[in-house]
Design an enzyme around this catalytic site. Structure first.
Site, short mmCIF file in Angstrom:
data_model
loop_
_atom_site.label_atom_id
_atom_site.label_comp_id
_atom_site.label_asym_id
_atom_site.label_seq_id
_atom_site.Cartn_x
_atom_site.Cartn_y
_atom_site.Cartn_z
N THR A 58 3.67 -25.52 -24.02
CA THR A 58 2.60 -24.68 -24.73
C THR A 58 3.14 -24.20 -26.18
O THR A 58 2.36 -24.04 -27.09
CB THR A 58 2.09 -23.52 -24.18
OG1 THR A 58 3.38 -22.60 -23.58
CG2 THR A 58 1.28 -24.24 -22.72
N SER A 161 10.91 -20.42 -35.91
CA SER A 161 10.49 -18.79 -36.16
C SER A 161 11.89 -18.04 -36.39
O SER A 161 12.45 -18.05 -37.35
CB SER A 161 9.91 -18.49 -34.81
OG SER A 161 9.24 -16.98 -34.98
N GLU A 418 1.87 -8.05 -28.47
CA GLU A 418 3.11 -8.46 -27.36
C GLU A 418 4.23 -7.63 -27.78
O GLU A 418 4.70 -7.54 -28.84
CB GLU A 418 3.06 -9.72 -27.17
CG GLU A 418 4.06 -10.23 -26.03
CD GLU A 418 4.36 -11.78 -25.76
OE1 GLU A 418 3.60 -11.92 -24.69
OE2 GLU A 418 4.60 -12.35 -26.17
#
Length: 607
Positions: A58, A161, A418
């Site tokens: 994912t 990232s 989150e």
């Protein structure tokens, strides 16, 4: 020795894998890397690199940049792009459009070009966010934004990232602008396996340069939905420090803060010069993540040297995460700074959005979300204030998709977060966005400061109203991945259908097992969140036997990307010191009763 002789000198179970690699790989550097391993006779390393494919999930792809089928390189990016393009072509035969962007990491431009060329070979229209010149870079949120703005079928961002400098990644967004969720990940992975041999067909698609146009639209979207008014500057001297952490954030942050908030570098804020411009080697930090210890040290030094500065804001290298540190006047020294946790920042955003909503003409009912490993403080806030709250599985793929569903059900869903410093503002993108977060936080901070409040005052007042929530998060290193399942199975075997106590100190009042698909407090014991037998995850809510009003909620899970068993603990009591102590006590009891590192082989990071 010829190439054929080199291959034939290897064990038979490696010969075909090396032959395929050298047949498919067209990049001299990575071809030679495999050949050198062959010449050295490094059989173990060759097996590591060539026995398995790098896993597509994912999160797309992410891993170390090296030669081999199990690494990030031009060939594995080509294979992933072929499989993804074929899958999207079946899903959307009338809309062959893709968005491609990349950041500044080593090989990002090469991987971006390979991706674009592959989609062009299958006749796609490519909205390219980096095409106009070799130095053009974009931050990750611009890709999902462009997917929505253009109506594209899929988007790809080349970035790792906040991973270390030797890593890179391939992040995929579906046509709704959200990260992909099951079953798409498995179906794309299957498509990749069926399309491993590089295409040699001509490019029949078209390419559209769109960075300038999409950046303007992105800025307009922030301006029309997230701007409440000019910030209160209060002084003519810098009042905050910004760092993009050697990433791509400065260019877009400077444009937006100047256009929408009338902020100027040098006059209103300082940028950490050593971290101002993109640098794929991240020379001033050991780990390019604002969460990591020491990552904000340079920014804090800027704050200490400038008495007018009382705020530090930071993005991670691809600018989808956001962090904050504030001057802590309670420490009775001008040099004391406190970095806020991801949960504290998340609550401050939720509080700000709640205040905005109360004074807005919006008719739709309010909803806010966070992930199940994040704080329950906004859940408590929702219960008291009367708005809708939900938690989701970890990851913005779940937060973004659930926010979309709630919006379709008629809810106004402005925000989700989150604890790993990711914050989503749905009016711009349905994914975490560190630039939107920075712009919203500067407004909130300015508003609170104008009213005589600091963010620490806001957090203290909120704790009195909603409870003192304090976390103690950490992880164990798993030297053998089989240990994770063994530990979780041992926990499940304590009592049927689930353990009712944790040692003699805690009573478990709610138990959820998303591996086996069990939740103790639902009528049919089916979990409210999706189960996944391939991963390990348990959440418990407990009360302290000696003080039943004191509550603890914790989640333990096996990491899907690292050899770690992660632990997220949050305690709520009547005072902050008690909550801090209870969270730490829970860690110690879990270690003694469930994890038992001296028996299981789990390691703490300092071991």
């Amino acid at each position: 020795m010829s190439e054929t002789e080199v291959i034939e000198s290897l064990p038979s179970d490696l010969q075909g894998k090396v032959r395929n690699w050298l047949k498919y790989d067209k990049v001299e550097e990575t071809r030679n890397e495999i050949l050198q391993l062959c010449l050295k006779g490094d059989i173990t390393e060759l097996h590591k690199r060539l026995d398995t494919m790098i896993a597509f999930g994912t999160a797309g792809l992410r891993g170390r940049m090296e030669a081999g089928f199990n690494r990030m390189n031009a060939l594995t990016v080509k294979q992933a792009s072929q499989g993804l393009a074929k899958y999207i072509k079946k899903q959307f035969p009338e809309n062959l459009t893709v968005v491609v962007g990349h950041d500044h990491r080593h090989n990002s431009r090469l991987f971006g070009k390979v991706t674009v060329d592959t989609f062009l070979q299958l006749g796609f229209k490519v909205f390219h966010l980096n095409h106009e010149n070799e130095k053009s870079l974009v931050h990750t949120p611009l890709v999902p934004f462009t997917v929505n703005a253009t109506g594209a079928s899929v988007g790809i961002m080349i970035t790792a990232s906040h991973n270390p400098k030797m890593d890179n990644g391939y992040k995929v967004y579906y046509t709704n602008g959200c990260q992909i969720i099951p079953p798409h990940d498995k179906l794309i992975a299957e498509s990749i396996i069926h399309n491993l041999e590089p295409f040699s067909s001509p490019q029949t698609g078209t390419i559209i340069d769109c960075k300038e146009k999409m950046t303007k639209k992105y800025i307009d979207a922030i301006g029309s939905t997230l701007i409440d008014g000019a910030v209160n500057k209060k002084t003519n001297e810098p009042w905050f420090v910004y760092t993009p952490m050697h990433g791509v954030g400065f260019e877009i942050f400077e444009s937006i803060s100047k256009q929408l908030l009338s902020l100027e570098e040098g006059k209103d804020y300082l940028v950490v010069e050593e971290q101002k411009y993109p640098d794929a080697d991240f020379p001033t930090v050991s780990f390019p993540n604002p969460e990591e210890k020491g990552a904000l040290d340079l920014a804090v030094e800027y704050g200490r040297k400038n008495d007018t500065v009382d705020l530090i804001i930071a993005n991670d290298p691809d600018a989808d995460r956001f962090s904050v540190a504030v001057r802590d006047n309670d420490q009775n020294t001008t040099t004391a700074w406190r970095q806020l946790t991801g949960n504290e920042i998340g609550f401050l955003f939720a509080y700000y959005e709640w205040e905005r909503y109360k004074h807005s003409p919006i008719d739709e009912p309010l909803a806010m979300l966070n992930s199940t490993v994040s704080s329950q403080m906004i859940k408590r806030m929702a219960e008291i204030e009367g708005f809708h709250y939900e938690d989701t599985l970890t990851g913005f793929k779940w937060l973004g998709n659930r926010a979309l569903e709630l919006e379709q059900e008629g809810y106004y869903t402005p925000f989700a977060y989150e604890e790993a410093i990711g914050y989503m503002f749905s009016s711009v993108v349905h994914d975490k966005d560190g630039i939107s977060a920075a712009i919203v936080f500067l407004q909130a901070y300015s508003k609170w400061r104008a009213s005589g409040q600091t963010v620490l005052d806001i957090l203290a007042t909120a704790s009195l109203k909603y409870g003192h929530f304090k976390e103690f998060n950490g992880y164990y290193i798993v030297p053998d991945l089989a240990i994770t399942k063994q530990v979780f199975d041992a926990i499940r075997s304590i009592e049927s259908p689930y353990p009712k106590k944790l040692g003699s100190s805690f009573e478990i009042i709610k138990f959820r097992d998303l591996t086996n698909g069990y939740q103790s407090d639902t009528p049919d014991h089916i979990p409210e969140l999706a189960s996944d037998p391939s991963s390990q995850m348990i959440t418990c809510e407990m009360l302290l036997v000696e003080q039943p009003t004191s509550r603890v909620r914790f989640t333990i899970r096996g990491s899907g990307t690292e050899p770690k068993l992660k632990v997220y603990i949050e305690a709520r009591t009547n005072t902050e010191p008690n909550s801090i102590a209870l969270a730490k006590f829970t860690w110690d009891v879990l270690r003694q009763e469930w994890f038992k590192p001296e028996l299981t082989g789990l390691l703490t990071p300092f071991q």
